[in-house]
Design a protein around this motif. Sequence first.
Motif, mmCIF file in Angstrom:
data_model
loop_
_atom_site.group_PDB
_atom_site.id
_atom_site.type_symbol
_atom_site.label_atom_id
_atom_site.label_comp_id
_atom_site.label_asym_id
_atom_site.label_seq_id
_atom_site.Cartn_x
_atom_site.Cartn_y
_atom_site.Cartn_z
ATOM 1 N N LEU A 87 -10.781 0.924 5.787
ATOM 2 C CA LEU A 87 -9.702 1.887 5.610
ATOM 3 C C LEU A 87 -10.253 3.265 5.904
ATOM 4 O O LEU A 87 -11.245 3.683 5.312
ATOM 5 N N VAL A 88 -9.632 3.950 6.846
ATOM 6 C CA VAL A 88 -9.978 5.328 7.175
ATOM 7 C C VAL A 88 -8.866 6.186 6.591
ATOM 8 O O VAL A 88 -7.725 6.125 7.047
ATOM 9 N N THR A 89 -9.202 6.952 5.555
ATOM 10 C CA THR A 89 -8.198 7.724 4.829
ATOM 11 C C THR A 89 -8.157 9.157 5.342
ATOM 12 O O THR A 89 -9.201 9.802 5.441
ATOM 13 N N GLY A 90 -6.961 9.637 5.658
ATOM 14 C CA GLY A 90 -6.794 11.006 6.117
ATOM 15 C C GLY A 90 -7.150 12.011 5.024
ATOM 16 O O GLY A 90 -7.108 11.711 3.833
ATOM 17 N N LEU B 224 -0.804 4.153 8.269
ATOM 18 C CA LEU B 224 -0.104 4.558 7.051
ATOM 19 C C LEU B 224 0.117 6.064 7.101
ATOM 20 O O LEU B 224 -0.827 6.818 7.323
ATOM 21 N N VAL B 225 1.346 6.507 6.875
ATOM 22 C CA VAL B 225 1.669 7.924 6.922
ATOM 23 C C VAL B 225 2.434 8.302 5.664
ATOM 24 O O VAL B 225 3.325 7.571 5.229
ATOM 25 N N GLY B 226 2.081 9.444 5.066
ATOM 26 C CA GLY B 226 2.797 9.911 3.879
ATOM 27 C C GLY B 226 2.262 11.248 3.422
ATOM 28 O O GLY B 226 1.271 11.751 3.942
ATOM 29 N N ASN B 227 2.949 11.854 2.436
ATOM 30 C CA ASN B 227 2.489 13.110 1.853
ATOM 31 C C ASN B 227 2.970 13.208 0.406
ATOM 32 O O ASN B 227 3.575 12.283 -0.118
ATOM 33 N N LEU C 79 0.836 -1.192 0.000
ATOM 34 C CA LEU C 79 0.000 0.000 0.000
ATOM 35 C C LEU C 79 0.874 1.245 0.000
ATOM 36 O O LEU C 79 1.901 1.292 0.673
ATOM 37 N N SER C 80 0.439 2.253 -0.750
ATOM 38 C CA SER C 80 1.147 3.530 -0.726
ATOM 39 C C SER C 80 0.168 4.625 -0.338
ATOM 40 O O SER C 80 -1.018 4.558 -0.658
ATOM 41 N N VAL C 81 0.673 5.606 0.369
ATOM 42 C CA VAL C 81 -0.142 6.761 0.767
ATOM 43 C C VAL C 81 0.591 8.013 0.308
ATOM 44 O O VAL C 81 1.794 8.164 0.516
ATOM 45 N N SER C 82 -0.135 8.890 -0.377
ATOM 46 C CA SER C 82 0.458 10.118 -0.905
ATOM 47 C C SER C 82 -0.651 11.124 -1.161
ATOM 48 O O SER C 82 -1.800 10.909 -0.781
ATOM 49 N N GLY C 83 -0.306 12.220 -1.835
ATOM 50 C CA GLY C 83 -1.304 13.161 -2.306
ATOM 51 C C GLY C 83 -1.480 14.411 -1.491
ATOM 52 O O GLY C 83 -1.892 15.427 -2.019
ATOM 53 N N ALA C 84 -1.231 14.385 -0.217
ATOM 54 C CA ALA C 84 -1.467 15.558 0.619
ATOM 55 C C ALA C 84 -0.240 16.456 0.647
ATOM 56 O O ALA C 84 0.888 16.001 0.542
ATOM 57 N N ALA C 85 -0.477 17.746 0.800
ATOM 58 C CA ALA C 85 0.625 18.701 0.911
ATOM 59 C C ALA C 85 1.325 18.579 2.262
ATOM 60 O O ALA C 85 2.503 18.884 2.394
ATOM 61 N N VAL C 86 0.593 18.134 3.268
ATOM 62 C CA VAL C 86 1.159 17.918 4.599
ATOM 63 C C VAL C 86 1.060 16.434 4.923
ATOM 64 O O VAL C 86 0.286 15.710 4.310
ATOM 65 N N THR C 87 1.822 15.977 5.881
ATOM 66 C CA THR C 87 1.796 14.570 6.262
ATOM 67 C C THR C 87 0.455 14.220 6.892
ATOM 68 O O THR C 87 -0.024 14.932 7.771
ATOM 69 N N VAL C 88 -0.146 13.157 6.415
ATOM 70 C CA VAL C 88 -1.434 12.704 6.941
ATOM 71 C C VAL C 88 -1.346 11.244 7.338
ATOM 72 O O VAL C 88 -0.503 10.501 6.850
ATOM 73 N N ALA D 210 -5.420 12.610 1.430
ATOM 74 C CA ALA D 210 -4.508 11.495 1.136
ATOM 75 C C ALA D 210 -5.138 10.566 0.104
ATOM 76 O O ALA D 210 -6.348 10.509 -0.039
ATOM 77 N N VAL D 211 -4.290 9.851 -0.597
ATOM 78 C CA VAL D 211 -4.740 8.802 -1.510
ATOM 79 C C VAL D 211 -3.993 7.529 -1.112
ATOM 80 O O VAL D 211 -2.767 7.538 -1.000
ATOM 81 N N VAL D 212 -4.745 6.462 -0.892
ATOM 82 C CA VAL D 212 -4.150 5.175 -0.554
ATOM 83 C C VAL D 212 -4.468 4.211 -1.685
ATOM 84 O O VAL D 212 -5.621 4.068 -2.087
#
Length: 109
Positions: free
Chosen positions: A91-94, A60-63, A35-44, A97-99
Amino acid sequence: MARTQSVSVDQAGGTTADIIAAVSGKVIRVVGFCLSVSGAAVTVKSTLQDKTANTVRLTLVGNATAPGVYSYSGTPESPAFEVLKGDALELVTGTAAVVSGFITFQLVE
């Protein structure tokens, strides 16, 4: 032996959804995932959790500039985790974010 199945994950931010539906009397055994998490300007933060019990199984944490990639290649004898009997995996997505990725699992007694 239980059949190993796979589900694709592609979920946008600010969403809560079942990734694997509950099956009465069955345990969801997560054998592996990527799984990858990305998309946000800040870490989510996003979480995989038992739907009813809200027991967090994976955070899952990423930006956008530092996407997070999480993987586990297990076996039925050495799974990543199991969800409580009769419960769904959600899945609860911040926010923002995109997971995406996949999860392999078994439904066991």
